[in-house]
Design a protein around this motif. Structure first.
Motif, PDB file in Angstrom:
ATOM      1  N   LEU A 225       0.826  -1.209   0.000  1.00 39.98           N
ATOM      2  CA  LEU A 225       0.000   0.000   0.000  1.00 39.98           C
ATOM      3  C   LEU A 225       0.857   1.255   0.000  1.00 39.98           C
ATOM      4  O   LEU A 225       0.536   2.243  -0.676  1.00 39.98           O
ATOM      5  CB  LEU A 225      -0.931   0.006   1.215  1.00 39.98           C
ATOM      6  CG  LEU A 225      -2.088  -0.988   1.219  1.00 39.98           C
ATOM      7  CD1 LEU A 225      -2.876  -0.884   2.515  1.00 39.98           C
ATOM      8  CD2 LEU A 225      -3.008  -0.747   0.025  1.00 39.98           C
ATOM      9  N   LEU A 226       1.961   1.237   0.751  1.00 40.32           N
ATOM     10  CA  LEU A 226       2.827   2.413   0.824  1.00 40.32           C
ATOM     11  C   LEU A 226       3.457   2.741  -0.521  1.00 40.32           C
ATOM     12  O   LEU A 226       3.786   3.899  -0.782  1.00 40.32           O
ATOM     13  CB  LEU A 226       3.917   2.198   1.868  1.00 40.32           C
ATOM     14  CG  LEU A 226       3.531   2.442   3.327  1.00 40.32           C
ATOM     15  CD1 LEU A 226       4.710   2.135   4.239  1.00 40.32           C
ATOM     16  CD2 LEU A 226       3.070   3.880   3.529  1.00 40.32           C
ATOM     17  N   LEU A 227       3.633   1.732  -1.368  1.00 42.73           N
ATOM     18  CA  LEU A 227       4.203   1.989  -2.686  1.00 42.73           C
ATOM     19  C   LEU A 227       3.294   2.887  -3.521  1.00 42.73           C
ATOM     20  O   LEU A 227       3.763   3.574  -4.430  1.00 42.73           O
ATOM     21  CB  LEU A 227       4.443   0.665  -3.421  1.00 42.73           C
ATOM     22  CG  LEU A 227       5.525  -0.249  -2.850  1.00 42.73           C
ATOM     23  CD1 LEU A 227       5.612  -1.533  -3.660  1.00 42.73           C
ATOM     24  CD2 LEU A 227       6.878   0.444  -2.825  1.00 42.73           C
ATOM     25  N   ALA A 228       2.000   2.875  -3.196  1.00 37.79           N
ATOM     26  CA  ALA A 228       1.051   3.728  -3.927  1.00 37.79           C
ATOM     27  C   ALA A 228       1.019   5.148  -3.396  1.00 37.79           C
ATOM     28  O   ALA A 228       0.357   6.007  -3.989  1.00 37.79           O
ATOM     29  CB  ALA A 228      -0.345   3.115  -3.850  1.00 37.79           C
ATOM     30  N   GLU A 231      -1.031   9.047   0.939  1.00 41.42           N
ATOM     31  CA  GLU A 231      -2.454   9.406   0.908  1.00 41.42           C
ATOM     32  C   GLU A 231      -3.310   8.201   0.526  1.00 41.42           C
ATOM     33  O   GLU A 231      -4.348   7.935   1.148  1.00 41.42           O
ATOM     34  CB  GLU A 231      -2.694  10.556  -0.084  1.00 41.42           C
ATOM     35  CG  GLU A 231      -2.057  11.876   0.316  1.00 41.42           C
ATOM     36  CD  GLU A 231      -0.581  11.941  -0.033  1.00 41.42           C
ATOM     37  OE1 GLU A 231      -0.060  10.959  -0.642  1.00 41.42           O
ATOM     38  OE2 GLU A 231       0.061  12.946   0.309  1.00 41.42           O
ATOM     39  N   ALA A 232      -2.870   7.471  -0.479  1.00 41.12           N
ATOM     40  CA  ALA A 232      -3.637   6.305  -0.907  1.00 41.12           C
ATOM     41  C   ALA A 232      -3.655   5.237   0.183  1.00 41.12           C
ATOM     42  O   ALA A 232      -4.686   4.607   0.430  1.00 41.12           O
ATOM     43  CB  ALA A 232      -3.028   5.729  -2.192  1.00 41.12           C
ATOM     44  N   ALA A 233      -2.513   5.036   0.853  1.00 44.00           N
ATOM     45  CA  ALA A 233      -2.451   4.039   1.920  1.00 44.00           C
ATOM     46  C   ALA A 233      -3.360   4.422   3.069  1.00 44.00           C
ATOM     47  O   ALA A 233      -4.075   3.576   3.635  1.00 44.00           O
ATOM     48  CB  ALA A 233      -1.003   3.887   2.404  1.00 44.00           C
ATOM     49  N   ALA A 282       7.594  -6.068  -7.550  1.00 45.85           N
ATOM     50  CA  ALA A 282       7.635  -5.308  -6.299  1.00 45.85           C
ATOM     51  C   ALA A 282       6.667  -5.815  -5.239  1.00 45.85           C
ATOM     52  O   ALA A 282       6.625  -5.244  -4.147  1.00 45.85           O
ATOM     53  CB  ALA A 282       7.342  -3.834  -6.596  1.00 45.85           C
ATOM     54  N   ASN A 283       5.868  -6.835  -5.532  1.00 49.98           N
ATOM     55  CA  ASN A 283       4.950  -7.370  -4.526  1.00 49.98           C
ATOM     56  C   ASN A 283       5.752  -7.979  -3.383  1.00 49.98           C
ATOM     57  O   ASN A 283       6.446  -8.986  -3.562  1.00 49.98           O
ATOM     58  CB  ASN A 283       4.045  -8.428  -5.165  1.00 49.98           C
ATOM     59  CG  ASN A 283       2.983  -8.938  -4.205  1.00 49.98           C
ATOM     60  OD1 ASN A 283       3.133  -8.873  -2.982  1.00 49.98           O
ATOM     61  ND2 ASN A 283       1.895  -9.446  -4.751  1.00 49.98           N
ATOM     62  N   HIS A 284       5.645  -7.394  -2.188  1.00 48.91           N
ATOM     63  CA  HIS A 284       6.508  -7.802  -1.082  1.00 48.91           C
ATOM     64  C   HIS A 284       6.230  -9.223  -0.601  1.00 48.91           C
ATOM     65  O   HIS A 284       7.119  -9.850  -0.015  1.00 48.91           O
ATOM     66  CB  HIS A 284       6.360  -6.813   0.080  1.00 48.91           C
ATOM     67  CG  HIS A 284       7.010  -5.494  -0.194  1.00 48.91           C
ATOM     68  ND1 HIS A 284       6.382  -4.499  -0.898  1.00 48.91           N
ATOM     69  CD2 HIS A 284       8.244  -5.028   0.111  1.00 48.91           C
ATOM     70  CE1 HIS A 284       7.188  -3.457  -1.007  1.00 48.91           C
ATOM     71  NE2 HIS A 284       8.320  -3.749  -0.403  1.00 48.91           N
ATOM     72  N   ARG A 285       5.064  -9.734  -0.834  1.00 46.33           N
ATOM     73  CA  ARG A 285       4.784 -11.103  -0.411  1.00 46.33           C
ATOM     74  C   ARG A 285       5.673 -12.095  -1.159  1.00 46.33           C
ATOM     75  O   ARG A 285       6.063 -13.131  -0.616  1.00 46.33           O
ATOM     76  CB  ARG A 285       3.306 -11.434  -0.641  1.00 46.33           C
ATOM     77  CG  ARG A 285       2.825 -12.692   0.090  1.00 46.33           C
ATOM     78  CD  ARG A 285       1.334 -12.863  -0.073  1.00 46.33           C
ATOM     79  NE  ARG A 285       0.605 -11.708   0.421  1.00 46.33           N
ATOM     80  CZ  ARG A 285       0.340 -11.487   1.709  1.00 46.33           C
ATOM     81  NH1 ARG A 285       0.761 -12.336   2.616  1.00 46.33           N
ATOM     82  NH2 ARG A 285      -0.333 -10.422   2.078  1.00 46.33           N
ATOM     83  N   ARG A 286       5.982 -11.774  -2.404  1.00 51.10           N
ATOM     84  CA  ARG A 286       6.862 -12.639  -3.183  1.00 51.10           C
ATOM     85  C   ARG A 286       8.307 -12.148  -3.162  1.00 51.10           C
ATOM     86  O   ARG A 286       9.241 -12.934  -3.273  1.00 51.10           O
ATOM     87  CB  ARG A 286       6.365 -12.714  -4.630  1.00 51.10           C
ATOM     88  CG  ARG A 286       4.996 -13.369  -4.775  1.00 51.10           C
ATOM     89  CD  ARG A 286       4.660 -13.632  -6.220  1.00 51.10           C
ATOM     90  NE  ARG A 286       4.595 -12.415  -7.011  1.00 51.10           N
ATOM     91  CZ  ARG A 286       4.440 -12.380  -8.333  1.00 51.10           C
ATOM     92  NH1 ARG A 286       4.356 -13.521  -8.999  1.00 51.10           N
ATOM     93  NH2 ARG A 286       4.373 -11.240  -8.970  1.00 51.10           N
ATOM     94  N   ALA A 287       8.481 -10.829  -3.034  1.00 54.71           N
ATOM     95  CA  ALA A 287       9.821 -10.260  -3.155  1.00 54.71           C
ATOM     96  C   ALA A 287      10.685 -10.484  -1.916  1.00 54.71           C
ATOM     97  O   ALA A 287      11.896 -10.693  -2.033  1.00 54.71           O
ATOM     98  CB  ALA A 287       9.720  -8.760  -3.449  1.00 54.71           C
TER      99      ALA A 287
END
Length: 339
Positions: A225-228, A231-233, A282-287
């Motif tokens: 979420l922070l990558l977005a 404000e979006a997070a 960049a998906n942290h679950r996989r990265a």
């Protein structure tokens, strides 16, 4: 998904190969096949007979294996910390060294080494490194915020300035210690190294890195979420300030534990996240798991190079990571359009 598991499998094979070479090679070479026979004999003596000199058993199990395991642990920990920090501050140049965490941890650890502080017993070095890293990170974060917002330029400037000041403080402590042996030990430690590692010094960083990586995996959604953007997070229900504060403490704790056992080792936490994103996104679950494997492979290989390139002399591994990681990271910067 097939590509992801292919990358993971490839890294596991590479880790196995590099770890085997790390145990086998050195001032006294041990054939890789014999390395695994020695380890199997230790695990199940009835399956493999001991037909090698006792000194080789000592070299493999007592000296090189804990060093290789520590190298993999520290490399994995620095990589996942770097990936988390880059997401937390939304800056591809963030890592424990650039944000002053490693320098702060170094000041705390040098105080213990030079002054002989033993307030926390055998954990004094780790505790002091953690506190130093946490204070440094909080100072950089406070300096980087202007009008409630944090800019990339301010963050980098604050991190570099704080790191330089803290490095100077650590050097001043060494120069003015008046104790040549402790000063030499502290200086050697600041350059980064895994020498002298034993089984007793392995369990704490291993447990810390494993637990920290599990926690970070549990926060993968929030990191994404922070990558977005903040404000979006926040619009999606994330308490950005509280979440950042908690993960800053976690990263400082992990860095402090690692710096306490290995000294300040740069470029691992800066470079591995970029390679990870090139491989799996960049998906942290996989990265995060891939970053951990990459960091482990890289630091084991760097340590192997450090102790074999001019053997029997040994180069501090921090010098090797800088010489290898610096040019590689510059290439990555131009490839990714970061410079």
């Amino acid at each position: 998904m097939t590509r992801y598991w292919s990358v993971v499998a490839g890294l596991l094979v590479l880790l196995f190969a590099v770890a085997t070479l790390g145990v086998a090679l050195g001032s006294v070479a041990v054939p890789p096949g014999q390395v695994w026979r020695i380890l199997l004999h230790r695990l199940a003596p009835s399956l493999v007979g001991a037909d090698w000199p006792q000194v080789r058993d000592t070299i493999v199990v007592g000296v090189r294996l804990p060093r290789v395991l520590l190298g993999g642990t520290v490399g994995a920990g620095l990589s996942v910390c770097g990936m988390a920090l880059q997401a937390l501050v939304r800056n591809p140049l963030a890592d424990p060294a650039l944000l002053g965490v490693s320098s702060g941890a170094s000041v705390g650890a040098v105080l213990v080494v030079v002054c002989g502080v033993t307030l926390f017993g055998q954990y004094s070095l780790s505790a002091a490194a953690f506190l130093g890293g946490l204070v440094a990170l909080l100072v950089v974060y406070a300096l980087a915020r202007s009008g409630g917002r944090m800019t990339t330029v301010r963050l980098i400037l604050a991190g570099v300035a704080t790191a330089q000041v803290l490095s100077a403080v650590a050097s001043l402590l060494i120069v003015t210690s008046g104790q040549p042996q402790q000063a030499q030990a502290a200086l050697q430690w600041m350059l980064g190294g895994l020498g002298g590692t034993g089984w007793d010094g392995l369990w704490l960083p291993a447990v810390a890195v494993l637990a920290g990586t599990v926690v970070l995996l549990g926060t993968a959604r929030q990191l994404n979420l922070l990558l977005a953007g903040e404000e979006a997070a926040a619009a999606l229900g994330l308490d950005v300030g509280r979440f950042r504060g908690l993960l800053f403490v976690l990263c400082a704790l992990l860095t402090g534990v690692m710096v306490a056992v290995s000294g300040a080792i740069g470029f691992v936490g800066l470079m591995m996240p970029h390679i990870t994103r090139l491989l799996v996104g960049a998906n942290h679950r996989r990265a995060l798991p891939v970053a951990a494997l990459l960091g482990a492979v890289f630091l084991i290989a760097a340590d192997l190079l450090a102790r074999t390139v001019i053997r029997p002399e040994e180069i501090p591994v921090g010098i090797v990571t800088a010489l290898v990681g610096g040019p590689a990271f510059l290439w990555l910067m131009y490839r990714r359009g970061l410079a």
